[in-house]
Design a protein around this motif. Structure first.
Motif, PDB file in Angstrom:
ATOM      1  N   UNK A   1       9.915  -9.164   3.099  1.00 42.68           N
ATOM      2  CA  UNK A   1       9.255  -8.859   4.376  1.00 42.68           C
ATOM      3  C   UNK A   1       8.046  -7.929   4.186  1.00 42.68           C
ATOM      4  N   UNK A   2       6.890  -8.426   4.595  1.00 44.47           N
ATOM      5  CA  UNK A   2       5.653  -7.678   4.386  1.00 44.47           C
ATOM      6  C   UNK A   2       5.569  -6.460   5.311  1.00 44.47           C
ATOM      7  N   UNK A   3       6.053  -6.611   6.553  1.00 42.13           N
ATOM      8  CA  UNK A   3       6.015  -5.476   7.483  1.00 42.13           C
ATOM      9  C   UNK A   3       6.823  -4.295   6.921  1.00 42.13           C
ATOM     10  N   UNK A   4       8.012  -4.561   6.405  1.00 38.91           N
ATOM     11  CA  UNK A   4       8.827  -3.482   5.830  1.00 38.91           C
ATOM     12  C   UNK A   4       8.171  -2.897   4.584  1.00 38.91           C
ATOM     13  N   UNK A   5       7.532  -3.744   3.797  1.00 36.42           N
ATOM     14  CA  UNK A   5       6.849  -3.252   2.602  1.00 36.42           C
ATOM     15  C   UNK A   5       5.732  -2.294   2.999  1.00 36.42           C
ATOM     16  N   UNK A   6       4.976  -2.665   4.018  1.00 39.55           N
ATOM     17  CA  UNK A   6       3.888  -1.801   4.485  1.00 39.55           C
ATOM     18  C   UNK A   6       4.444  -0.479   5.015  1.00 39.55           C
ATOM     19  N   UNK A   7       5.578  -0.540   5.724  1.00 36.02           N
ATOM     20  CA  UNK A   7       6.200   0.710   6.211  1.00 36.02           C
ATOM     21  C   UNK A   7       6.569   1.620   5.041  1.00 36.02           C
ATOM     22  N   UNK A   8       7.075   1.023   3.976  1.00 32.02           N
ATOM     23  CA  UNK A   8       7.466   1.822   2.810  1.00 32.02           C
ATOM     24  C   UNK A   8       6.239   2.421   2.128  1.00 32.02           C
ATOM     25  N   UNK A   9       5.147   1.668   2.058  1.00 28.09           N
ATOM     26  CA  UNK A   9       3.921   2.183   1.434  1.00 28.09           C
ATOM     27  C   UNK A   9       3.337   3.318   2.289  1.00 28.09           C
ATOM     28  N   UNK A  10       3.411   3.161   3.609  1.00 24.85           N
ATOM     29  CA  UNK A  10       2.929   4.228   4.495  1.00 24.85           C
ATOM     30  C   UNK A  10       3.799   5.480   4.356  1.00 24.85           C
ATOM     31  N   UNK A  11       5.100   5.289   4.166  1.00 26.45           N
ATOM     32  CA  UNK A  11       5.990   6.439   3.955  1.00 26.45           C
ATOM     33  C   UNK A  11       5.636   7.116   2.625  1.00 26.45           C
TER      34      UNK A  11
ATOM     35  N   UNK B   1       2.740   7.198   1.316  1.00 24.82           N
ATOM     36  CA  UNK B   1       1.477   7.911   1.570  1.00 24.82           C
ATOM     37  C   UNK B   1       1.756   9.307   2.145  1.00 24.82           C
ATOM     38  N   UNK B   2       2.691   9.375   3.104  1.00 18.84           N
ATOM     39  CA  UNK B   2       3.035  10.673   3.710  1.00 18.84           C
ATOM     40  C   UNK B   2       3.705  11.603   2.705  1.00 18.84           C
ATOM     41  N   UNK B   3       4.651  11.055   1.959  1.00 19.50           N
ATOM     42  CA  UNK B   3       5.377  11.875   0.987  1.00 19.50           C
ATOM     43  C   UNK B   3       4.415  12.400  -0.083  1.00 19.50           C
TER      44      UNK B   3
ATOM     45  N   UNK C   1      -6.181   4.387  -1.035  1.00 15.51           N
ATOM     46  CA  UNK C   1      -5.721   3.288  -1.894  1.00 15.51           C
ATOM     47  C   UNK C   1      -4.376   2.729  -1.441  1.00 15.51           C
ATOM     48  N   UNK C   2      -3.523   3.571  -0.866  1.00 17.22           N
ATOM     49  CA  UNK C   2      -2.305   3.042  -0.247  1.00 17.22           C
ATOM     50  C   UNK C   2      -2.694   2.098   0.899  1.00 17.22           C
ATOM     51  N   UNK C   3      -3.666   2.533   1.710  1.00 22.24           N
ATOM     52  CA  UNK C   3      -4.112   1.689   2.829  1.00 22.24           C
ATOM     53  C   UNK C   3      -4.743   0.393   2.316  1.00 22.24           C
TER      54      UNK C   3
END
Ligand SMILES: CCC1=C(C)/C(=C/C2=NC(=C\c3[nH]c(/C=C4\NC(=O)[C@H](C)[C@H]4CC)c(C)c3CCC(=O)O)/C(CCC(=O)O)=C2C)NC1=O
Length: 161
Positions: A122-132, A134-136, A152-154
């Protein structure tokens, strides 16, 4: 792979010109942040496993993807997901050091979306994990380097969407 320096030089070269003021300003900004980039890369390398772990806890754990039937369910697939996140972190760090995203196109994004779609990742979940992630990462390296890594995360997220 390109970096901030070759990108600026190549674009002057195709015009057959010396670097203009705007090009020199770009280089100046890159050199001025060199120390910051190297320090951030060091911190990220030393904390990579915990960055990934914390990002997973924030975004994926106990969600539909980790339940039976979810794409992360079974240890094999869970491990593949963690490995993918580690790739994204490592390649985003390379791109941040280079000040240029071309390495992401060449070594990460090329064919990735098609692979994910064919495996049902699932791409949506993958993007959520990459955004997380980014925050961490930003919380760890500070706002200035965090902003630079965020670029670069974006970039990875928009390449996936
Ligand atoms: C260095 C560049 C590079 C990348 C980026 C890469 C990604 C990549 N991830 C894969 C699989 C996978 N990727 C995931 C990832 C996830 N599933 C989820 O639900 C989560 C949302 C997400 C993690 C955030 C999973 C679970 C698989 C295994 C899918 C399967 O085999 O069924 C595969 C298929 C082959 C394999 O399983 O190893 C590739 C090629 N490989 C590379 O060489």
């Amino acid at each position: 792979m390109q970096d901030a320096i070759t990108a600026v030089i190549n674009s002057s070269d195709v015009q057959g010109k010396y670097l203009d003021v705007a090009a020199l300003e770009k280089l100046k900004a890159f050199f001025a942040t060199g120390e910051l980039r190297v320090r951030a890369a060091n911190t990220i390398a030393a904390n990579a496993a915990s960055i990934v772990k914390e990002a997973v806890a924030k975004s994926l754990l106990y969600s539909d993807v980790t339940r039976p039937g979810g794409n992360m369910y079974t240890t094999r697939r869970y491990a593949a997901c963690i490995r993918d996140l580690d790739y994204y972190l490592r390649y985003a760090t390379y791109a941040m050091l280079a000040g240029d995203p071309s390495i992401l196109d060449e070594r990460v994004l090329n064919g990735l979306k098609e692979t994910y779609n064919s495996l049902g990742v699932p791409i949506v979940s993958t993007i959520q994990a990459i955004q997380a992630m980014k925050e961490v990462t930003a919380a760890l390296v500070g706002p200035e380097a965090g902003k630079e890594m965020g670029v670069y995360f974006d970039y990875i997220c928009s390449g996936l969407s």
